[in-house]
Design a protein around this motif. Structure first.
Motif, PDB file in Angstrom:
ATOM      1  N   LEU A 269       0.824  -1.204   0.000  1.00  0.00           N
ATOM      2  CA  LEU A 269       0.000   0.000   0.000  1.00  0.00           C
ATOM      3  C   LEU A 269       0.861   1.257   0.000  1.00  0.00           C
ATOM      4  CD1 LEU A 269      -2.772  -1.049   2.543  1.00  0.00           C
ATOM      5  CD2 LEU A 269      -2.921  -0.976   0.055  1.00  0.00           C
ATOM      6  N   VAL A 270       1.951   1.210   0.730  1.00  0.00           N
ATOM      7  CA  VAL A 270       2.929   2.288   0.774  1.00  0.00           C
ATOM      8  C   VAL A 270       4.295   1.628   0.698  1.00  0.00           C
ATOM      9  CG1 VAL A 270       3.872   4.194   2.146  1.00  0.00           C
ATOM     10  CG2 VAL A 270       1.426   3.728   2.196  1.00  0.00           C
ATOM     11  N   GLU A 271       5.107   2.081  -0.240  1.00  0.00           N
ATOM     12  CA  GLU A 271       6.421   1.474  -0.438  1.00  0.00           C
ATOM     13  C   GLU A 271       7.507   2.508  -0.187  1.00  0.00           C
ATOM     14  OE1 GLU A 271       6.187  -0.147  -4.370  1.00  0.00           O
ATOM     15  OE2 GLU A 271       4.639  -1.563  -3.801  1.00  0.00           O
ATOM     16  N   PRO A 272       7.969   2.603   1.061  1.00  0.00           N
ATOM     17  CA  PRO A 272       9.002   3.593   1.377  1.00  0.00           C
ATOM     18  C   PRO A 272      10.338   3.221   0.743  1.00  0.00           C
ATOM     19  CG  PRO A 272       8.667   2.126   3.235  1.00  0.00           C
ATOM     20  CD  PRO A 272       7.624   1.772   2.205  1.00  0.00           C
TER      21      PRO A 272
ATOM     22  N   ASP B  43      -3.767   2.287  -6.655  1.00  0.00           N
ATOM     23  CA  ASP B  43      -3.172   1.960  -7.958  1.00  0.00           C
ATOM     24  C   ASP B  43      -3.822   2.775  -9.072  1.00  0.00           C
ATOM     25  OD1 ASP B  43      -1.467   0.135  -6.784  1.00  0.00           O
ATOM     26  OD2 ASP B  43      -2.578  -1.642  -7.448  1.00  0.00           O
ATOM     27  N   MET B  44      -5.156   2.884  -9.042  1.00  0.00           N
ATOM     28  CA  MET B  44      -5.853   3.666 -10.072  1.00  0.00           C
ATOM     29  C   MET B  44      -5.512   5.151  -9.941  1.00  0.00           C
ATOM     30  SD  MET B  44      -9.562   1.875 -10.637  1.00  0.00           S
ATOM     31  CE  MET B  44     -10.045   1.823  -8.935  1.00  0.00           C
ATOM     32  N   SER B  45      -5.371   5.629  -8.730  1.00  0.00           N
ATOM     33  CA  SER B  45      -5.004   7.026  -8.503  1.00  0.00           C
ATOM     34  C   SER B  45      -3.611   7.314  -9.050  1.00  0.00           C
ATOM     35  CB  SER B  45      -5.073   7.335  -7.007  1.00  0.00           C
ATOM     36  OG  SER B  45      -4.692   8.649  -6.751  1.00  0.00           O
ATOM     37  N   ASP B  46      -2.663   6.392  -8.811  1.00  0.00           N
ATOM     38  CA  ASP B  46      -1.303   6.545  -9.337  1.00  0.00           C
ATOM     39  C   ASP B  46      -1.315   6.543 -10.867  1.00  0.00           C
ATOM     40  OD1 ASP B  46      -0.327   6.595  -6.768  1.00  0.00           O
ATOM     41  OD2 ASP B  46       0.338   4.498  -6.778  1.00  0.00           O
TER      42      ASP B  46
END
Length: 143
Positions: free
Chosen positions: A39-42, A81-84
């Motif tokens: 969900l978040v990939e730092p 994912d769609m927002s990105d």
């Protein structure tokens, strides 16, 4: 941006997991779970320590909001994912619009005009209007 150190922006990985968790109002373990789920990939340091950016913190807040509204983690992943993808497509459209405008401006025989609050002005080929928000019109050569 004013007052911003050279080379830093919203994507600069500067926050530790503890700082990012505090900024997002979440527990550090929750950030680790969101990382595992993608969900978040730092970013990671050479020692494999997580480093979060302001964009990551904003994304964490968005995940928290969607979760509190009852959206499942899988649903949240799909929304993000769609927002990105939407953001990437909008950037690509802007690039293509600029390239098209540049190509049109470089064509010979075009008479170019800009109309704005200052009235109508003729522009030389390759020039852009000085006022943002001006409407630019061009007319091709008559045959």
């Amino acid at each position: 941006m004013l007052g911003q150190p050279e080379g830093l922006d919203e994507t600069s990985p500067i926050f530790s997991i503890a700082a990012a968790a505090e900024l997002a109002g979440l527990h550090a373990q929750t950030l680790r779970q969101y990382d595992r789920l993608g969900l978040v990939e730092p970013a990671r340091t050479a020692g494999n320590t997580r480093r979060y950016s302001m964009r990551d913190v904003g994304r964490l807040r968005q995940v928290q909001l969607l979760s509190s509204e009852g959206v499942s983690l899988e649903g949240i992943r799909r929304i993000l994912d769609m927002s990105d993808e939407n953001r990437e497509l909008r950037a690509r459209v802007r690039e293509l619009e600029t390239a098209l405008a540049d190509a049109v401006m470089q064509q010979q025989g075009r008479r170019i005009f800009a109309a704005g609050s200052a009235g109508i002005q003729t522009l030389r080929a390759g020039a852009r209007p000085s006022k943002p928000g001006s409407v630019v019109l061009w007319r091709g050569p008559t045959r």
